[in-house]
Design a protein around this motif. Structure first.
Motif, short mmCIF file in Angstrom:
data_model
loop_
_atom_site.label_atom_id
_atom_site.label_comp_id
_atom_site.label_asym_id
_atom_site.label_seq_id
_atom_site.Cartn_x
_atom_site.Cartn_y
_atom_site.Cartn_z
N PHE A 86 12.77 -22.84 -22.11
CA PHE A 86 12.13 -24.10 -22.11
C PHE A 86 11.83 -24.70 -20.53
O PHE A 86 10.95 -25.28 -20.26
CB PHE A 86 13.43 -25.12 -22.55
CG PHE A 86 13.54 -24.93 -23.97
CD1 PHE A 86 13.05 -25.54 -25.18
CD2 PHE A 86 14.76 -24.01 -24.27
CE1 PHE A 86 13.25 -25.29 -26.30
CE2 PHE A 86 15.20 -23.92 -25.70
CZ PHE A 86 14.21 -24.31 -26.76
N HIS A 87 12.47 -24.03 -19.58
CA HIS A 87 12.31 -24.33 -18.14
C HIS A 87 11.04 -23.62 -17.94
O HIS A 87 10.32 -24.22 -16.98
CB HIS A 87 13.53 -23.87 -17.17
CG HIS A 87 14.79 -24.60 -17.32
ND1 HIS A 87 14.90 -25.91 -16.65
CD2 HIS A 87 15.95 -24.40 -18.20
CE1 HIS A 87 15.84 -26.38 -16.91
NE2 HIS A 87 16.64 -25.63 -17.57
N VAL A 88 10.74 -22.42 -18.23
CA VAL A 88 9.73 -21.69 -17.98
C VAL A 88 8.45 -22.45 -18.16
O VAL A 88 7.41 -22.61 -17.52
CB VAL A 88 9.82 -20.25 -17.96
CG1 VAL A 88 8.43 -19.42 -17.84
CG2 VAL A 88 11.00 -19.54 -17.24
N LYS A 89 8.39 -22.67 -19.53
CA LYS A 89 7.23 -23.15 -20.15
C LYS A 89 6.90 -24.60 -19.53
O LYS A 89 5.79 -25.04 -19.14
CB LYS A 89 7.66 -23.60 -21.64
CG LYS A 89 7.61 -22.02 -22.66
CD LYS A 89 6.21 -21.45 -22.22
CE LYS A 89 6.03 -20.03 -23.12
NZ LYS A 89 4.99 -19.54 -23.09
N VAL A 100 9.94 -17.12 -10.32
CA VAL A 100 10.65 -16.10 -10.30
C VAL A 100 12.07 -16.23 -10.83
O VAL A 100 12.73 -17.27 -10.50
CB VAL A 100 10.92 -15.87 -8.91
CG1 VAL A 100 11.94 -14.61 -8.70
CG2 VAL A 100 9.45 -15.58 -8.22
N PHE A 101 12.32 -15.50 -11.94
CA PHE A 101 13.75 -15.76 -12.82
C PHE A 101 14.75 -15.00 -12.26
O PHE A 101 14.69 -13.67 -12.35
CB PHE A 101 13.29 -15.69 -14.13
CG PHE A 101 14.32 -15.80 -15.10
CD1 PHE A 101 15.52 -16.79 -14.79
CD2 PHE A 101 14.38 -15.39 -16.46
CE1 PHE A 101 16.35 -17.25 -15.79
CE2 PHE A 101 15.26 -15.61 -17.05
CZ PHE A 101 16.56 -16.44 -16.95
N ASN A 102 15.65 -15.61 -11.84
CA ASN A 102 16.96 -14.67 -11.34
C ASN A 102 17.91 -14.53 -12.40
O ASN A 102 18.55 -15.47 -12.93
CB ASN A 102 17.62 -15.54 -10.07
CG ASN A 102 18.94 -14.89 -9.61
OD1 ASN A 102 19.01 -13.58 -9.82
ND2 ASN A 102 19.97 -15.47 -9.36
N VAL A 103 18.18 -13.43 -12.89
CA VAL A 103 19.06 -13.18 -14.14
C VAL A 103 20.32 -12.54 -13.56
O VAL A 103 20.42 -11.51 -13.22
CB VAL A 103 18.31 -12.25 -15.15
CG1 VAL A 103 19.29 -11.65 -16.56
CG2 VAL A 103 16.85 -12.52 -15.59
N LEU A 130 13.04 -16.19 -27.97
CA LEU A 130 12.93 -17.39 -26.74
C LEU A 130 13.19 -16.64 -25.60
O LEU A 130 12.32 -16.82 -24.50
CB LEU A 130 13.89 -18.51 -27.03
CG LEU A 130 13.67 -19.05 -28.16
CD1 LEU A 130 14.73 -20.45 -28.27
CD2 LEU A 130 12.31 -19.89 -28.33
N GLN A 131 14.13 -15.80 -25.26
CA GLN A 131 14.40 -15.41 -23.79
C GLN A 131 13.28 -14.25 -23.56
O GLN A 131 12.90 -14.28 -22.22
CB GLN A 131 15.81 -14.50 -24.00
CG GLN A 131 16.41 -14.56 -22.60
CD GLN A 131 17.15 -16.09 -22.06
OE1 GLN A 131 16.81 -17.09 -22.63
NE2 GLN A 131 17.67 -16.16 -20.92
N LYS A 136 8.20 -12.90 -20.36
CA LYS A 136 6.83 -12.90 -20.13
C LYS A 136 6.05 -13.69 -19.33
O LYS A 136 5.29 -13.24 -18.86
CB LYS A 136 6.35 -12.82 -21.68
CG LYS A 136 5.01 -12.35 -21.95
CD LYS A 136 4.49 -12.29 -23.23
CE LYS A 136 3.09 -11.81 -23.48
NZ LYS A 136 2.56 -11.72 -24.87
N ALA A 137 6.56 -15.07 -19.53
CA ALA A 137 5.98 -16.08 -18.88
C ALA A 137 6.20 -16.03 -17.27
O ALA A 137 5.50 -16.73 -16.63
CB ALA A 137 6.28 -17.40 -19.39
N CYS A 138 7.30 -15.18 -16.84
CA CYS A 138 7.40 -15.32 -15.39
C CYS A 138 6.75 -14.18 -14.80
O CYS A 138 6.32 -13.24 -15.08
CB CYS A 138 9.03 -14.95 -15.15
SG CYS A 138 10.67 -16.00 -15.67
#
Length: 224
Positions: A86-89, A100-103, A130-131, A136-138
């Motif tokens: 939801f945040h990325v979209k 940039v997604f920090n996992v 979803l995850q 993919k979108a990052c």
């Protein structure tokens, strides 16, 4: 954040605050280049998995009005969260900057390993989809160890998209503080007898406490 500010970058933080004694932003990083928005939320019982997830989705949409103020951002750093999709979209649609997604936790794999949800369940499959779409979108995905990188790759993230950046520490040099001079030991009246383990990190339903205990035994044997 401090390094970015020292290099002359402008940083804006959007954060959740569930209450507590700590300030919204640590005094050590306050500067002219730093601005922030704080969204106040109430605590949610950690054992209520679905309720917590829904609460986090609601928080993502509460961020929208703050995302709209950041359309001049060059890059977005998204901290580890279970509702990244939801945040990325929303960020890509509203802000338009690379994400940039920090996992720090590989969700929902950690939830399945911890026994909270079953890997063959509809809920697990939906959360996995979803995850994966979030990954993919990052633009890039950062994680903290080689094992977690391999797990992300097994979840479908291209290997060339994942970078390992180990969590920071105050110093790369080990400092041996004898127990009799350790302020934490003294303040908490901890006995000097026996084998002690210090774990720095979150402990909860999604952390595998058994692995920590196993590592403690291995380290004890190595020390002996």
């Amino acid at each position: 954040v401090r390094r970015l500010l020292d290099n002359g970058s402008r940083v804006h933080i959007i954060e959740k605050n569930k209450g507590g004694p700590y300030p919204d932003v640590p005094d050590g990083i306050r500067s002219e280049g730093l601005t922030y928005d704080t969204i106040r939320t109430g605590p949610v019982q950690k054992t209520k998995f679905i309720r917590r997830y829904i609460d986090d989705v609601i928080y993502a949409f509460k961020c929208v009005k703050y995302y709209r103020k950041q359309k001049d951002a060059d890059v977005v750093f998204l901290q580890s969260c279970n509702t990244a999709f939801f945040h990325v979209k929303l960020l890509r649609f509203i802000v338009g900057a690379p994400v940039v997604f920090n996992v720090q936790d590989v969700f929902p794999v950690n939830a399945a390993i911890s026994g909270i949800i079953k890997p063959e369940s509809v809920v697990y499959r939906l959360l996995s989809v979803l995850q994966r779409r979030a990954y993919k979108a990052c633009e890039r995905v950062i994680t903290i160890s080689g094992d977690m990188r391999n797990t992300l790759i097994s979840e479908g993230v291209p290997a060339g998209k994942v970078d390992v950046i180990h969590n920071w520490s105050h110093s790369d040099d080990l400092t041996d503080i004898p127990p009799e001079r350790n302020e934490f030991v003294k303040d908490n009246d901890i006995s000097l007898d026996g084998y002690k383990v210090v774990y720095a990190g979150n402990i909860g339903l999604l952390q595998n406490v058994g692995v920590i205990i196993e590592a403690a035994f291995l380290l004890k044997d190595a020390g002996d």
